[in-house]
Design an enzyme around this catalytic site. Structure first.
Site, PDB file in Angstrom:
ATOM      1  N   GLY A 169      28.969  30.248  24.379  1.00  0.00           N
ATOM      2  CA  GLY A 169      28.834  31.587  23.798  1.00  0.00           C
ATOM      3  C   GLY A 169      27.388  31.935  23.544  1.00  0.00           C
ATOM      4  N   ASN A 170      27.162  32.894  22.674  1.00  0.00           N
ATOM      5  CA  ASN A 170      25.790  33.281  22.333  1.00  0.00           C
ATOM      6  C   ASN A 170      25.756  33.790  20.902  1.00  0.00           C
ATOM      7  OD1 ASN A 170      26.152  36.301  22.320  1.00  0.00           O
ATOM      8  ND2 ASN A 170      26.854  35.830  24.390  1.00  0.00           N
TER       9      ASN A 170
END
Ligand code: C5P
Length: 232
Positions: free
Chosen positions: A30-31
């Protein structure tokens, strides 16, 4: 409530937040997107009277008041949620930070260190570009707004994204600048228009940036209504 009614009768579709691409049932790729920018636009559009759908990846933020909230986790889920709503939208805003890649084969059980040994390889494949892939499903005359977070050649890269993804507006910010980008409540943005306009805005809160964006969307919607009016 109802400070303005300029978006009454308008449908606004917004993507926001990160996506999470599972490696196994407990881990993901993810981020650090917080979702703040997209949520701010959703709330501001609702205040102007719009019917808002917010398709959001996992975020710690509370769902904004009054909007249709569509929680998703992965880019593929986000793509499907957008595709099924885009045909109705007068405005589409792509504020999500979609993970560029996802694990090819997510494991259905937690990967154990004892099984994986000192190294673990996770094969990744590209996610669809949601804004680009669904571009043909946008309504004629609708306004599409994209975002670009760049670390170099800001304007050049932003312009390529504006044209390549068929946006009417592109909100660009420099990820290396203090007070801009992920995880902060302020933003220093430059708004590019498909007409070639380039507006450099000062450091603003994300709520203020949302209002700036919607002011421009409003002007474009008014112009496209005039285009459609016979003799107008
Ligand atoms: O990641 P990139 O800088 O290309 O993103 C530009 C725009 O395209 C953003 O508005 C983003 O939300 C959108 N995008 C998307 N799907 C992706 C990647 C980006 O809709 N897979």
């Amino acid at each position: 409530l109802g400070e303005r009614d300029s978006f009454v009768g308008r449908k606004v579709l917004i993507t926001a937040g990160p996506t999470q691409e599972p490696i196994d049932p407990v881990r993901y790729v993810g981020n650090r997107s917080s979702g703040r920018m997209g949520y701010a636009i959703a709330q501001a559009a609702w205040r102007r009277g719009a019917e808002v759908s917010l398709v959001s990846g996992p975020s710690a933020l509370a769902a904004p008041w009054g909007v249709e909230f569509v929680p998703v986790a992965t880019a593929l889920e986000m793509r499907d949620a957008v595709a099924s709503r885009l045909g109705d939208a007068d405005v589409s805003v792509y504020a999500a930070a979609v993970a560029d890649f996802r694990p090819v084969e997510p494991k259905d059980r937690k990967v154990k260190r004892t099984e994986s040994g000192p190294e673990l390889s996770v094969e990744l494949e590209a996610n669809p570009d949601i804004a680009l892939e669904t571009r043909r499903q946008r309504r004629a005359g609708s306004i599409a707004v994209g975002f670009a977070l760049e670390t170099d050649d800001l304007l050049e890269n932003a312009k390529l994204k504006l044209e390549g993804k068929g946006f009417q507006l592109l909100v660009a910010n420099d990820a290396t600048e203090e007070g801009a980008g992920f995880g902060v409540s302020t933003n220093r943005v430059t708004i590019l228009g498909a007409d070639g306009s380039v507006d450099v805005l000062p450091l603003l809160s994300k709520d203020e940036v949302a209002e700036e964006i919607l002011d421009r969307v409003e002007a474009l919607l008014d112009a496209s209504v005039k285009d459609e009016t016979p003799g107008g």
